[in-house]
Design an enzyme around this catalytic site. Sequence first.
Site, PDB file in Angstrom:
ATOM      1  N   LYS A 186     -11.971   0.686  -1.886  1.00  8.36           N
ATOM      2  CA  LYS A 186     -10.985   1.360  -2.733  1.00  8.36           C
ATOM      3  C   LYS A 186     -11.487   1.409  -4.175  1.00  8.36           C
ATOM      4  O   LYS A 186     -12.405   2.171  -4.452  1.00  8.36           O
ATOM      5  CB  LYS A 186      -9.628   0.714  -2.518  1.00  8.36           C
ATOM      6  CG  LYS A 186      -9.150   1.114  -1.103  1.00  8.36           C
ATOM      7  CD  LYS A 186      -7.942   0.460  -0.560  1.00  8.36           C
ATOM      8  CE  LYS A 186      -7.704   1.035   0.843  1.00  8.36           C
ATOM      9  NZ  LYS A 186      -6.865   0.204   1.675  1.00  8.36           N
ATOM     10  N   SER A 241       0.801  -1.221   0.000  1.00  6.77           N
ATOM     11  CA  SER A 241       0.000   0.000   0.000  1.00  6.77           C
ATOM     12  C   SER A 241       0.839   1.279   0.000  1.00  6.77           C
ATOM     13  O   SER A 241       0.361   2.310  -0.441  1.00  6.77           O
ATOM     14  CB  SER A 241      -0.965   0.007   1.182  1.00  6.77           C
ATOM     15  OG  SER A 241      -0.283  -0.217   2.389  1.00  6.77           O
ATOM     16  N   HIS A 290      -5.475  -3.240  -2.819  1.00  2.84           N
ATOM     17  CA  HIS A 290      -5.080  -2.347  -3.917  1.00  2.84           C
ATOM     18  C   HIS A 290      -4.936  -3.074  -5.244  1.00  2.84           C
ATOM     19  O   HIS A 290      -4.349  -2.539  -6.172  1.00  2.84           O
ATOM     20  CB  HIS A 290      -3.768  -1.639  -3.585  1.00  2.84           C
ATOM     21  CG  HIS A 290      -3.857  -0.795  -2.370  1.00  2.84           C
ATOM     22  ND1 HIS A 290      -4.440   0.447  -2.366  1.00  2.84           N
ATOM     23  CD2 HIS A 290      -3.474  -1.034  -1.091  1.00  2.84           C
ATOM     24  CE1 HIS A 290      -4.390   0.953  -1.142  1.00  2.84           C
ATOM     25  NE2 HIS A 290      -3.807   0.069  -0.353  1.00  2.84           N
TER      26      HIS A 290
HETATM   27  C1  LIG Z   1      -6.902   0.004   3.074  1.00  3.51           C
HETATM   28  C2  LIG Z   1      -6.328  -1.312   3.374  1.00  3.51           C
HETATM   29  C3  LIG Z   1      -6.966  -2.176   4.261  1.00  3.51           C
HETATM   30  C4  LIG Z   1      -8.152  -1.772   5.078  1.00  3.51           C
HETATM   31  O1  LIG Z   1      -9.299  -1.675   4.314  1.00  3.51           O
HETATM   32  P1  LIG Z   1     -10.486  -0.699   4.778  1.00  3.51           P
HETATM   33  O2  LIG Z   1     -11.645  -1.178   4.008  1.00  3.51           O
HETATM   34  O3  LIG Z   1     -10.077   0.663   4.444  1.00  3.51           O
HETATM   35  O4  LIG Z   1     -10.642  -0.891   6.263  1.00  3.51           O
HETATM   36  C5  LIG Z   1      -6.419  -3.438   4.421  1.00  3.51           C
HETATM   37  N1  LIG Z   1      -5.297  -3.803   3.761  1.00  3.51           N
HETATM   38  C6  LIG Z   1      -4.658  -2.970   2.920  1.00  3.51           C
HETATM   39  C7  LIG Z   1      -3.430  -3.437   2.217  1.00  3.51           C
HETATM   40  C8  LIG Z   1      -5.154  -1.697   2.714  1.00  3.51           C
HETATM   41  O5  LIG Z   1      -4.491  -0.862   1.918  1.00  3.51           O
END
Ligand SMILES: *Cc1c(COP(=O)(O)O)cnc(C)c1O
Length: 675
Positions: free
Chosen positions: A529, A470, A498
């Site tokens: 996302k 990330s 992602h």
């Molecule tokens: C954003 C993210 C999460 C958490 O997801 P949310 O739905 O925002 O709680 C988990 N793992 C990774 C790699 C992320 O980038």
Amino acid sequence: MADAPHNPQHLFSLKMRASAHLNGQECHISGAEKILPKEQLPDVARALVSRGLNHAKGDADFLNLKIEELAPEAILYLDAPPVTTIEVDTWQEGLREVERFLREEGIANIEGIMQRLQESYAMRGAMLLDIHTLERLEPDQARGVRATYMDCERTDSPPLSDVKNHFAEAIVLAAKVMNCPGVVGEICISDDPDYVTGYVASQKAGYRRITRMKPLGSEQGGRIFLFDTTLASPADAIRFLEKQPVIVRSVARPEAVARPEAVARPFGSVEAVTRPCGPAKEVARPYRSGENTYLSRFREKLANLRENKLFRTMRTIESAQASHVVSGGREMVLMASNSYLDLTAHPLMKQRCAEALEKYGFGAGGSRLTTGNTDLHETLERKIASFKGTEAAVLFNTGYTANTAIIAALADKESVVFSDELNHASIIDGCRLSRAKVVIYRHNDMADLEAKIRENPCANGLVVSDAVFSMDGDILQFPRFLDICEKHDLLSMIDEAHSTGVLGEHGHGIQEHFHESRYPDILMGTLSKAVGAEGGYAACSQLLADYLRNTARGFIFSTAMSPVTAQAALTGLELIEREPERVQQLHRNIACFCEALREGGLNVSSETPIIPIVIGDEGRALAVAQQLYEAGILIPAIRYPTVAKGSARLRVSLMATHTEEELHRAAALICQTIS
Ligand SMILES: *Cc1c(COP(=O)(O)O)cnc(C)c1O
């Protein structure tokens, strides 16, 4: 106006101004002014220099300290105005209080003045505004008018603390301004991002604090002096504001005002619930005052964060999350969103959610296992499974919950979890929650993973990794990862936060990217996302889905997501399939932007929309982000603890809807700002 003291002291004006230079452009860091007797000058000067050099806004490279003696008879003594406080819940309500003030003052063109207030956001000084014509009267319009030579009267020892007392400074300014010839009122919003309280002031209204006048984290302060040209000439007013020494007496702490009577109103009608929450109200503060060991520990920790430029504030977005957003009343190009495909405000998204809301209302009312499970939740789980090509899927309320719940369900005290050193915090927390032995392997280093597995033989092992990391935007060596998990008979789990909607020609994720037909045991991901909604999931076999529904505490002991949210996620996944050109456009944008950065001299390449531009120093990263912000591009600096100390960065993330022109402009600006 107050009487001058019988025996006036010889006093000195002490001014400090600190700034930093970025690309030859001066950037204000901190400023302060005191009026003091001679013997207090050295200590206070030292404290101000320290404040200027150690400011959370950045490292000053220029500091000006000026000391001048003031003629005793030239000093004007004023009484502090009476203070009232107006508590509001939102900054929008705060601005409505400003409009109320203008109406009370009998000022005609309220809308025009509110418009001008926004224009004053970019200025360091104040706007001197003709209330009849709305003309600006200050000769240098970029600089504005700056009231100087003023302080409160000091009856006790000098304030050596380098903590800025915003309230006292504001009272002093207001007292001076409201006594200025021709000025009939003042509106003020601080540009300090941590300070959201502002005020309006006039002879009639006194000093009226308004507890919220802008979003927390916003640096959009502004100041207007309302001027009536029939009462005085602008030149006299400016001379008074900029040159007349003023000392303000009896500056006290703000006092609470009585809470107005609550208005009874009926329930159940739209009219009743959409009415604003009543007139200004004062909340009795339930907080402990004074110090105790807990509070001072927290305070110290916060002071420490500030000192290290790690204190976090939030920026407020006042529009839908899209490639263009409104922040601080300004339209910006957003280049830091996780909404890679720009689906959050897609017309179909809005329409379907509105229909779901109409049918289901909002809250789910219970956990999935009790009363909160709707047909939409089940449809969404089937949709995720088909999108990922798995037998089943289990929904969680967020990606964070999914990781903590899944890992804690799959591993226990007897287990070993092998985890990449750059895995997301929610994976780390899941490992902690499971109480398993956690073995960290070097980032994306499959040889090290295998070596660590050999060193830690176990009967119950799990290997977990982000698919796309990330903060760095690089991609897991997925086929090798699967080889190793198979060979050593370990459970495998991939976090596709992602990669879903991003990797692969149709956005199906890491498998599609590598043309890999094998599956890990768990494909975890988030719906918040690229999918443009909210929620987390595990896509897996029917067996593991049943197991998670029966053992994962984050699934069992939490209310189901709103059916409206489920509908949003469903729509997002459907849109990815219906409009595959979005994924392809995202891929083109990644290539285009990296190319433009390379042309500008930055050695950058990425296969994903996450493009880190590492700057290093936390303060410098903040300053660069601020410069971009001023140019209308929103890319926040990412700092420790999200990334390692000293590796602060701009984390660009691209959207399918950024235009080529926007990408080129941003790349050029980034290269220019950091070189
Ligand atoms: C954003 C993210 C999460 C958490 O997801 P949310 O739905 O925002 O709680 C988990 N793992 C990774 C790699 C992320 O980038």
